[in-house]
Each structure stands twice: as structure tokens, then as C-alpha cells.
Design a protein around this motif. Structure first.
Motif, short mmCIF file in Angstrom:
data_model
loop_
_atom_site.label_atom_id
_atom_site.label_comp_id
_atom_site.label_asym_id
_atom_site.label_seq_id
_atom_site.Cartn_x
_atom_site.Cartn_y
_atom_site.Cartn_z
N ARG A 200 0.85 -1.18 0.00
CA ARG A 200 0.00 0.00 0.00
C ARG A 200 0.89 1.25 0.00
O ARG A 200 2.09 1.16 0.28
N VAL A 201 0.29 2.38 -0.27
CA VAL A 201 1.01 3.65 -0.23
C VAL A 201 0.55 4.43 0.99
O VAL A 201 -0.66 4.63 1.19
N HIS A 202 1.49 4.85 1.82
CA HIS A 202 1.17 5.65 3.00
C HIS A 202 0.85 7.07 2.55
O HIS A 202 1.70 7.75 1.95
N PRO A 203 -0.37 7.54 2.82
CA PRO A 203 -0.78 8.84 2.28
C PRO A 203 0.09 10.01 2.70
O PRO A 203 0.40 10.90 1.90
N GLY A 204 0.49 10.04 3.97
CA GLY A 204 1.21 11.20 4.48
C GLY A 204 2.61 11.35 3.94
O GLY A 204 3.08 12.47 3.71
N SER A 205 3.31 10.24 3.72
CA SER A 205 4.70 10.29 3.26
C SER A 205 4.86 9.95 1.79
O SER A 205 5.90 10.22 1.19
N GLY A 206 3.84 9.31 1.21
CA GLY A 206 3.93 8.88 -0.18
C GLY A 206 4.79 7.65 -0.39
O GLY A 206 5.03 7.25 -1.54
N ARG A 207 5.24 7.04 0.71
CA ARG A 207 6.11 5.87 0.59
C ARG A 207 5.29 4.58 0.58
O ARG A 207 4.21 4.51 1.16
N LYS A 208 5.83 3.56 -0.07
CA LYS A 208 5.16 2.26 -0.10
C LYS A 208 5.35 1.53 1.22
O LYS A 208 6.38 1.68 1.89
N VAL A 209 4.35 0.72 1.57
CA VAL A 209 4.28 0.03 2.86
C VAL A 209 4.07 -1.45 2.63
O VAL A 209 3.27 -1.85 1.77
N LEU A 210 4.77 -2.28 3.40
CA LEU A 210 4.54 -3.73 3.39
C LEU A 210 3.47 -4.02 4.44
O LEU A 210 3.77 -4.18 5.63
N PHE A 211 2.21 -4.11 4.01
CA PHE A 211 1.08 -4.14 4.94
C PHE A 211 0.76 -5.59 5.32
O PHE A 211 -0.10 -6.24 4.73
N VAL A 212 1.47 -6.09 6.33
CA VAL A 212 1.24 -7.44 6.86
C VAL A 212 0.92 -7.31 8.35
O VAL A 212 1.14 -6.27 8.96
N SER A 213 0.41 -8.41 8.91
CA SER A 213 -0.05 -8.35 10.30
C SER A 213 -0.41 -9.76 10.76
O SER A 213 -0.68 -10.64 9.93
N SER A 214 -0.46 -9.96 12.08
CA SER A 214 -0.93 -11.25 12.59
C SER A 214 -2.42 -11.46 12.33
O SER A 214 -2.93 -12.57 12.48
N HIS A 215 -3.13 -10.42 11.93
CA HIS A 215 -4.54 -10.57 11.55
C HIS A 215 -4.69 -11.14 10.14
O HIS A 215 -5.79 -11.57 9.76
N ALA A 216 -3.62 -11.14 9.34
CA ALA A 216 -3.69 -11.64 7.96
C ALA A 216 -3.62 -13.16 7.96
O ALA A 216 -2.70 -13.74 8.54
N ARG A 217 -4.59 -13.81 7.30
CA ARG A 217 -4.65 -15.27 7.37
C ARG A 217 -4.56 -15.96 6.02
O ARG A 217 -4.44 -17.18 5.97
N ALA A 218 -4.62 -15.25 4.93
CA ALA A 218 -4.59 -15.88 3.61
C ALA A 218 -4.21 -14.85 2.56
O ALA A 218 -4.31 -13.64 2.80
N VAL A 219 -3.76 -15.34 1.41
CA VAL A 219 -3.43 -14.47 0.28
C VAL A 219 -4.34 -14.84 -0.87
O VAL A 219 -4.45 -16.01 -1.25
N GLU A 220 -5.01 -13.86 -1.40
CA GLU A 220 -5.94 -14.09 -2.50
C GLU A 220 -5.21 -14.71 -3.70
O GLU A 220 -4.15 -14.24 -4.10
#
Length: 300
Positions: A200-220
């Protein structure tokens, strides 16, 4: 008053001073804090003895509030305002600690997994504001990691592979991992799974983000096994020591972090000692993935 920020690590975190957070903030100060959050991801404010109402009013200055896990109505809360999350191991009158089998203890332990608050819903969380009331004599620190620096450090081949992938986040996935499965079917369905791009892109800084978390359970588009192994690998990468800031709590600390570009986790402590913190959280209503209807509902 002028906001001053001292960097805490190479990638992440700043110690902020020059503001009394118990008082209503001017628009100029709100803008300065937002700018600091965009740069540092985590801001530490020392010596801010906020009442529950003052903490809630502070959060409201930065957008609509997030109820998060409280939507499941797992237990009655002891705090004055339902919008505040009780991140403690104390009993209802705060005179002592709860039993080790109490539901609050499961929550304390689940918070020791790397996560982004409310990534399991749309909209997810923007800022979390955690106030320290009482802390144990040892342990109970909170660690943060910078998902922007983590993305930057990925090999180019991996960046290309992840560019179009989405991960499914589910509210109870991390609880199930810990054996906390005592939920009704209605509770399990209260917050349905959501898909977020892994990059994802972080709106405030414009930098890309690796958006992972322990809430993530599967990859489409991947088998469950392949997707989970990818998520495990990415989480391991994102939480390397060089991307982290570890906060050692003092009473009356107020720490704000940006869930859109950081992960966090609590660290172990003696559950027989009091650890009392409370959190207010705002919604990320500016996420580009949201529909107009979702933004409108967040304001309701």
C-alpha cells in the motif's frame, strides 16, 4: 507552543515536546502532529497525565473513533467511555489483577503478536493513542516496526511479486492461533474478513508500505498453505531489529502510532503485577481503497 521532535531511531519514532495534550489543540498544532506522524510513524509524549475524557477528546481531534474488537461485545468494560480500550490486567475496581484465565489476559497475550490495529475491518485504524497509567516493575514494553523501511529493504523481485497481491485479514485469526475459540457464530460474523493490498502507499509520506499483520490469514489467489508461508516470511522480514523502536513505558506517557505504516506488539510481563494502559483509536477514512459509502458510514 511549538512542537519539537527528537528522533529515537534511524527509521522510526520521535520524542515530542512543547504541547499540553490535556488542552484543546489548535489547528496549527494538529497539523504539526500530523506532519510529525508522517515522518516518524510513532510519537512519544512524556508527562501527559490525561483523564479518560481528555484522552478521548484528544483522539477526536484527529478523526472519527474506532471501536475495533469492542464490536464483538466480548466483555463489559470498566472504563468511563466505550470508545476507550482497556489494555490492562486489572479487575473492575482497579484494586488488583484478574485471574490468569480471565478473558482480559488472553487479550494481553494476543497483543504480544505483531499487528496493526483494526486491519481486520474497513476502514481500518489510522492513529492509536495509548496512555500509561500504571506499569509493572519489569517487562511490558511495546515494540514498533516501520513497514516503510521494511518495504524499501525487499529485493526488487519480491516487490514485483507482491505488487498485485491482496491478503485477507480476519478479526479472530490471531485469537484462534492462541486457542481462544470461545465465540458465538454471531460474534464470529460481526466483523467479516476484508482484503487489503499487501503493498500500500502511505498517504502522508507517499512511501510504499509492506502491509502485513498477525490478523492476515490468507493471500488471494494462493492456496492456504502457500499464502500463509508467504505471510510468515514477510512478517519475519518486516520485524527485523533494524526496523524497530522499543518503548519502555513510564507513568503518564502518551504514545501515538500510525497503523498505516507500522506494526506493534506488547512484550511479556509478570501477570501478577499491574499493567494498566488505555487506548483511543481513530479510523483511516482517507484510505484510497475505501468507497464513498464506507467513508460516509465511518462519519455516522
Amino acid at each position: 507552543m511549538t512542537l519539537t521532535i527528537k528522533p529515537l531511531t534511524t527509521h522510526l519514532g520521535g520524542e515530542a515536546s512543547g504541547v499540553d495534550l490535556s488542552q484543546p489543540l489548535s489547528q496549527g498544532m494538529i497539523n504539526a502532529i500530523n506532519a510529525g506522524m508522517d515522518q516518524y510513524g510513532v510519537l512519544v509524549f512524556r508527562n501527559q497525565p490525561l483523564s479518560q475524557t481528555e484522552q478521548l477528546n484528544l483522539a477526536k481531534s484527529f478523526g472519527p473513533l474506532d471501536m475495533g474488537l469492542k464490536k464483538l461485545k466480548v466483555r463489559k468494560d470498566r472504563l468511563e467511555h466505550p470508545e476507550l480500550a482497556d489494555l490492562s490486567n486489572v479487575n473492575d475496581d482497579a484494586s488488583g489483577v484478574v485471574e490468569p484465565t480471565h478473558k482480559k489476559i488472553v487479550g494481553n497475550i494476543a497483543n504480544q503478536l505483531w499487528h496493526s490495529d483494526s486491519s481486520f475491518q474497513r476502514p481500518a485504524a489510522r492513529y492509536s493513542m495509548l496512555a500509561a497509567v500504571r506499569i509493572p516493575s519489569d517487562g511490558g514494553d511495546t515494540e514498533y516496526t516501520d513497514l516503510r523501511a521494511a518495504y524499501d529493504a525487499l529485493p526488487e523481485q519480491m516487490k514485483a511479486e507482491l505488487a498485485e497481491l491482496k491478503a485477507e485479514h480476519y478479526v479472530l485469526h490471531s485469537r484462534f492461533l492462541l486457542g481462544d475459540t470461545d465465540y458465538t457464530e454471531a460474534q464470529k460474523a460481526t466483523i467479516p474478513p476484508v482484503l487489503w493490498p499487501i503493498v500500500r502507499v502511505h498517504p502522508g509520506s507517499g512511501r510504499k508500505v509492506l502491509f502485513v499483520s498477525s490478523h492476515a490469514r490468507a493471500v488471494e489467489g494462493m492456496s492456504l498453505a502457500e499464502g500463509r508461508m508467504l505471510l510468515f516470511d514477510l512478517l519475519e522480514h518486516a520485524t527485523q531489529p533494524e526496523f524497530r523502536y522499543r518503548h519502555k513505558w513510564q507513568p503518564n506517557d502518551l504514545v501515538i502510532w500510525d497503523n498505516r505504516c507500522t506494526l506493534h506488539r506488547g512484550r511479556r510481563f509478570n501477570l501478577n503485577q499491574v499493567r494498566e494502559l488505555r487506548r483511543a483509536t481513530t479510523l483511516d477514512i482517507d484510505a484510497p481503497e475505501l468507497t464513498a459509502e464506507e467513508r460516509e458510514a465511518a462519519h455516522a
